[in-house]
Enzyme design. Sequence first.
Site, PDB file in Angstrom:
ATOM      1  N   GLU A 118       0.830  -1.194   0.000  1.00 10.11           N
ATOM      2  CA  GLU A 118       0.000   0.000   0.000  1.00 10.11           C
ATOM      3  C   GLU A 118       0.876   1.260   0.000  1.00 10.11           C
ATOM      4  O   GLU A 118       1.864   1.358   0.744  1.00 10.11           O
ATOM      5  CB  GLU A 118      -0.875  -0.040   1.264  1.00 10.11           C
ATOM      6  CG  GLU A 118      -1.916   1.024   1.392  1.00 10.11           C
ATOM      7  CD  GLU A 118      -2.794   0.799   2.621  1.00 10.11           C
ATOM      8  OE1 GLU A 118      -3.796   1.522   2.746  1.00 10.11           O
ATOM      9  OE2 GLU A 118      -2.484  -0.095   3.455  1.00 10.11           O
ATOM     10  N   LYS A 121      -9.465   2.327  -2.002  1.00  6.78           N
ATOM     11  CA  LYS A 121      -9.699   1.615  -0.750  1.00  6.78           C
ATOM     12  C   LYS A 121     -11.110   1.917  -0.249  1.00  6.78           C
ATOM     13  O   LYS A 121     -11.565   3.056  -0.275  1.00  6.78           O
ATOM     14  CB  LYS A 121      -8.660   2.057   0.280  1.00  6.78           C
ATOM     15  CG  LYS A 121      -8.620   1.257   1.561  1.00  6.78           C
ATOM     16  CD  LYS A 121      -7.405   1.683   2.391  1.00  6.78           C
ATOM     17  CE  LYS A 121      -7.224   0.863   3.642  1.00  6.78           C
ATOM     18  NZ  LYS A 121      -5.979   1.225   4.368  1.00  6.78           N
ATOM     19  N   CYS A 160      -5.677  -3.419   2.442  1.00 11.55           N
ATOM     20  CA  CYS A 160      -5.477  -3.508   3.886  1.00 11.55           C
ATOM     21  C   CYS A 160      -6.763  -3.668   4.688  1.00 11.55           C
ATOM     22  O   CYS A 160      -7.312  -4.759   4.794  1.00 11.55           O
ATOM     23  CB  CYS A 160      -4.677  -2.308   4.357  1.00 11.55           C
ATOM     24  SG  CYS A 160      -3.902  -2.591   5.975  1.00 11.55           S
TER      25      CYS A 160
END
Length: 628
Positions: free
Chosen positions: A45, A114, A168
């Site tokens: 990331e 995200k 994540c």
Amino acid sequence: MYGFYRVASSVPKVQIANTDKNIQEIIKIFEQETKNESSIVLFPELCITGYTVGDLFLNQNLLESQYQALDKLLVKSKGISTIAIVGIVVSFEHRLYNCAAVIQDGSILGIVPKSYLPNKNEFYEKRYFQSGLRIKAKTLKLLNQEVPFGVDLLFTDENNVTFGIELCEDLWSILPPSNQMAINGANMIFNLSASNELVGKSSYRQELVKTQSARLVCAYIYSSCGVGESSSDTIFGGDALICEYGSTLAKSERFTLENQTIRADIDLEKIIWLRNHESYFGDSIPSEVRIIKVKSTQNISKLDRYIDKHPFVPSNEKMKKEVCEEITNIQAHGLIKRLTHINSQKVVIGISGGLDSTLALLATYKAFEILKLDVKGIIAVTMPGFGTTSRTKSNAIKLCEALGVTIKEIPISEISLKEFEALGHDKEIHDVTYENVQARARTSILMNLANKEGAIVIGTGDLSEIALGWCTFNGDHMSMYSLNSGIPKTLISYLVEYFTYKQEIKEVLIDILNTPISPELLPPNSDKISQETESIIGPYELHDFFLYHFIRYGAKPSKILFLANTAFEEYSKDEIKKWLDIFIKRFFTQQFKRNAMPDGVKVGTISLSPRADWRMPSDASFEEWLNY
């Protein structure tokens, strides 16, 4: 190559906010993975800027330098089919998003934002970024390219590869986006992450990735930031993982100062077949997605993956006691249910001094212990015949005496000779009639003795013999409850070896383990076994390997042959093919025995019971399976 697809997960060295240095490391890894024949390489990331730059995310200079760095990667990727997935910041409609960019052959194929932003404790992503959860059917302009942008993107090629991306916290959320991606057809999920290190977090993280790969029946590839990130308030260890359907294929070493890359060859054919086999995929509701076509990537010239020779046997020796206890508990409690249902406290079991009858006796003994029944109710019968050797007979008696069960000896030679005479069969002709008369004589004795004693006959035949039809129809093929029918031969050896911890039976079990496998139906040579099963039908370790891949994953014979050649260096390719041909022929032609097999408890993931796992007509042709 037989559905295998090589992927890599990399943790590059990072200098906080030094986009030029960071992209140099990323390009170095990307070029190396191209040489390594990786089809896709995943990076962490925000790997170009660094995840921990803080308020510098709000600085225009950092974003511009990131785009310049990204452009260098695009230039280097020109003419290359390997895909790079990198973490970047994107400005869209005057908002910043934490994203993954998918790059191939000089183009940005798509950008995925995200969905779930952590904003607690040491994480405060909402200070900089917006959630991309509702971004769908959008495009943005980046580096003179019009790029699909949104959480509705899936990437696919013409070789059954379909992958999705989450970042994540998405995985840690109550409803990970990868769930819907899998429903929509993604068989690989890539996760760009920045997960810091805390005591115990690494093992939890690995379990999370493994579990998600199992739940979604997919490959899950994970890469997290390394120690180059800021240590002002927390530390990042650089955890990289590649998991496939609940198994970890590759794992990085955390806390390294240099670039680190792991890779693994994913078996997509296996994943796709498993998906076909799981009904819940068909019951799930797909959503609207955009499919982004990617160019087919390079083929693997040589498989780089461990192929387990003994897939039925647990590889973790530390868990041996737990696994063996569980298996024998399943056997014992299956028998307990049957005994309590029919209100019986006696069983009859034929004891030969071989592996199968030994394990069946030990599991029966355990059932009697749990029920607190007198073990004298276990009537163990040794039935010496023309092929019985003193070694196997002696071992059978020693084992029974050590356990304290009832022992009976009923010879079958005279009974068999009388039947030969009635049939007009020459006792010197050692053919199938000669062998099967003995096998059926033994079963008849056991059944009749069970009637006399008010008992049930315990079957001892195992899963491998059932698959190959290596039993006499209405002979050892039949019983009143079959204890070993869910356990293959290689696992039976493992279980019997486990019981050598019992000192009173250790010596006899070791000798049983070292005795050649044989039905002992042909006369011995100087009291030595003359009829060794594995020299007739082939090694059981090969047949169990064939059975596992044929049933568990529906593998084609050509792929089974390829896998076996990879796993077994001790056999020639001609040998393996010879025994595979025999396996295929016997498996198809012996189905009539399985269609009439008695009840028996399922132990592992594979069963051949016609009432449960395997339904096949007895007259199915094997010819198509021999054309490989």
